[in-house]
Design a protein around this motif. Structure first.
Motif, PDB file in Angstrom:
ATOM      1  N   UNK A 123     -11.220   4.350  11.850  1.00  8.12           N
ATOM      2  CA  UNK A 123     -10.547   5.048  10.769  1.00  8.12           C
ATOM      3  C   UNK A 123     -10.801   6.545  10.892  1.00  8.12           C
ATOM      4  N   UNK A 170     -10.832  10.054   8.507  1.00  5.69           N
ATOM      5  CA  UNK A 170     -10.829  10.513   7.132  1.00  5.69           C
ATOM      6  C   UNK A 170     -10.794  12.034   7.075  1.00  5.69           C
ATOM      7  N   UNK A 208     -10.820  15.044   1.301  1.00  4.66           N
ATOM      8  CA  UNK A 208     -10.102  14.728   0.069  1.00  4.66           C
ATOM      9  C   UNK A 208      -9.200  13.524   0.143  1.00  4.66           C
ATOM     10  N   UNK A 209      -9.220  12.844   1.281  1.00  8.52           N
ATOM     11  CA  UNK A 209      -8.362  11.674   1.444  1.00  8.52           C
ATOM     12  C   UNK A 209      -9.196  10.439   1.749  1.00  8.52           C
ATOM     13  N   UNK A 210      -8.576   9.295   1.617  1.00 11.86           N
ATOM     14  CA  UNK A 210      -9.246   8.061   1.983  1.00 11.86           C
ATOM     15  C   UNK A 210      -9.152   7.815   3.474  1.00 11.86           C
ATOM     16  N   UNK A 211      -9.930   6.893   3.993  1.00 15.35           N
ATOM     17  CA  UNK A 211      -9.860   6.545   5.422  1.00 15.35           C
ATOM     18  C   UNK A 211      -8.461   6.089   5.815  1.00 15.35           C
ATOM     19  N   UNK A 212      -8.014   6.563   6.941  1.00 18.32           N
ATOM     20  CA  UNK A 212      -6.691   6.212   7.451  1.00 18.32           C
ATOM     21  C   UNK A 212      -6.847   5.445   8.754  1.00 18.32           C
ATOM     22  N   UNK A 213      -6.207   4.305   8.824  1.00 17.92           N
ATOM     23  CA  UNK A 213      -6.271   3.446  10.005  1.00 17.92           C
ATOM     24  C   UNK A 213      -5.757   4.179  11.247  1.00 17.92           C
ATOM     25  N   UNK A 215     -15.232  -4.924   5.687  1.00 19.46           N
ATOM     26  CA  UNK A 215     -15.639  -4.060   6.777  1.00 19.46           C
ATOM     27  C   UNK A 215     -17.069  -3.564   6.610  1.00 19.46           C
ATOM     28  N   UNK A 221     -14.003   3.777  -3.084  1.00 20.13           N
ATOM     29  CA  UNK A 221     -12.721   3.564  -2.434  1.00 20.13           C
ATOM     30  C   UNK A 221     -12.190   2.177  -2.746  1.00 20.13           C
ATOM     31  N   UNK A 223      -6.484  -2.746   6.541  1.00 17.23           N
ATOM     32  CA  UNK A 223      -6.710  -2.394   5.147  1.00 17.23           C
ATOM     33  C   UNK A 223      -6.252  -0.952   4.942  1.00 17.23           C
ATOM     34  N   UNK A 224      -5.476  -0.747   3.906  1.00 18.24           N
ATOM     35  CA  UNK A 224      -4.981   0.578   3.546  1.00 18.24           C
ATOM     36  C   UNK A 224      -5.843   1.120   2.415  1.00 18.24           C
ATOM     37  N   UNK A 225      -6.419   2.269   2.656  1.00 14.59           N
ATOM     38  CA  UNK A 225      -7.353   2.827   1.685  1.00 14.59           C
ATOM     39  C   UNK A 225      -6.677   3.819   0.749  1.00 14.59           C
ATOM     40  N   UNK A 226      -7.194   3.859  -0.480  1.00 16.52           N
ATOM     41  CA  UNK A 226      -6.793   4.892  -1.414  1.00 16.52           C
ATOM     42  C   UNK A 226      -7.616   6.143  -1.192  1.00 16.52           C
ATOM     43  N   UNK A 227      -7.318   7.210  -1.944  1.00 13.96           N
ATOM     44  CA  UNK A 227      -8.007   8.483  -1.752  1.00 13.96           C
ATOM     45  C   UNK A 227      -9.424   8.499  -2.300  1.00 13.96           C
TER      46      UNK A 227
END
Lengths: 116, 114
Positions: A36, A38, A41-46, A104, B91, B103-107
């Protein structure tokens, strides 16, 4: 307990060079691994994933390598760009095999800094 | 499609108070996860919902934390009473039904307990 860890907390790379981010995991029974990204200010992105029955998987500018013998995972980013600057996390599936839980277990993260 | 959303983005409360975090998963995603990252440490799993049922809540730290997902859509995570060590980023992530791994995460919601 079992955990996933990272060798380098910060990696600085010149723009245009290739980046390699490493990760060690401890559960030899893990069947699924993910990287991932990150940004602030954002969430983890695949980014990319790989199953344990594979050694290598390629995406767009990224490659994940899995070495089950030494329980090592790496993420290679080709031609690193300023937009690649972020924290990168590896994670493994901590759920019971076949359970479909997919909870995870994350490493602590590596910060990638791209130098202009 | 709209991504995972979380509310609020930031919350500052005093020790002993109650806070409720909300997560709206991607529409149609049956699986919903809560994770948290406390300062300087890795992101840790809290629990997993399949629709409205708790599939795995092994990561919940103690009984001050209560997660719900009534109706199988959005979820809430309540901390009552909050302690200093609860500070961190919470999260939420969602995943489609079986066969899909991502899994798609929010901010995230940044919680600060003073």
């Amino acid at each position: 307990g079992e955990s996933v860890g990272l060798h380098l907390p910060t990696l600085s790379v010149q723009e245009g060079d290739n980046s390699i981010i490493n990760c060690a995991y401890s559960n030899s029974a893990s069947d699924y691994f993910i990287w991932y990204k990150q940004e602030s200010g954002k969430g983890p992105q695949f980014i990319i994933d790989i199953r344990s029955n594979m050694d290598k998987r390629q995406g767009q500018r990224v490659t994940v390598l899995l070495n089950k013998t030494v329980k090592h995972l790496s993420l290679q980013i080709a031609a690193t760009q300023p937009g690649d600057s972020a924290v990168y996390f590896c994670a493994e599936n901590g759920g019971r095999l076949g359970s479909g839980t997919y909870k995870y277990i994350f490493g602590t993260g590596t910060r990638l800094k791209v130098l202009a | 499609e709209a991504g995972v959303t979380q509310f609020p983005s930031h919350s500052v409360i005093e020790k002993g108070q109650t806070v409720t975090l909300r997560c709206d998963p991607i529409s149609g995603h049956d699986n919903l996860y809560w994770y948290r990252r406390v300062m300087g440490k890795e992101i840790k799993f809290l629990l997993h919902f399949v629709k409205e049922s708790k599939q795995d809540e092994s990561g919940m730290p103690n009984n001050r934390f209560l997660a719900e997902r009534t109706g199988g859509t959005y979820s809430t995570l309540k901390v009552q009473p909050a302690e200093l060590e609860d500070s961190g980023v919470y999260f939420c992530a969602s995943r489609r039904t079986s066969g899909a791994n991502e899994q798609f995460f929010g901010p995230g919601t940044r919680l600060t307990v003073l």
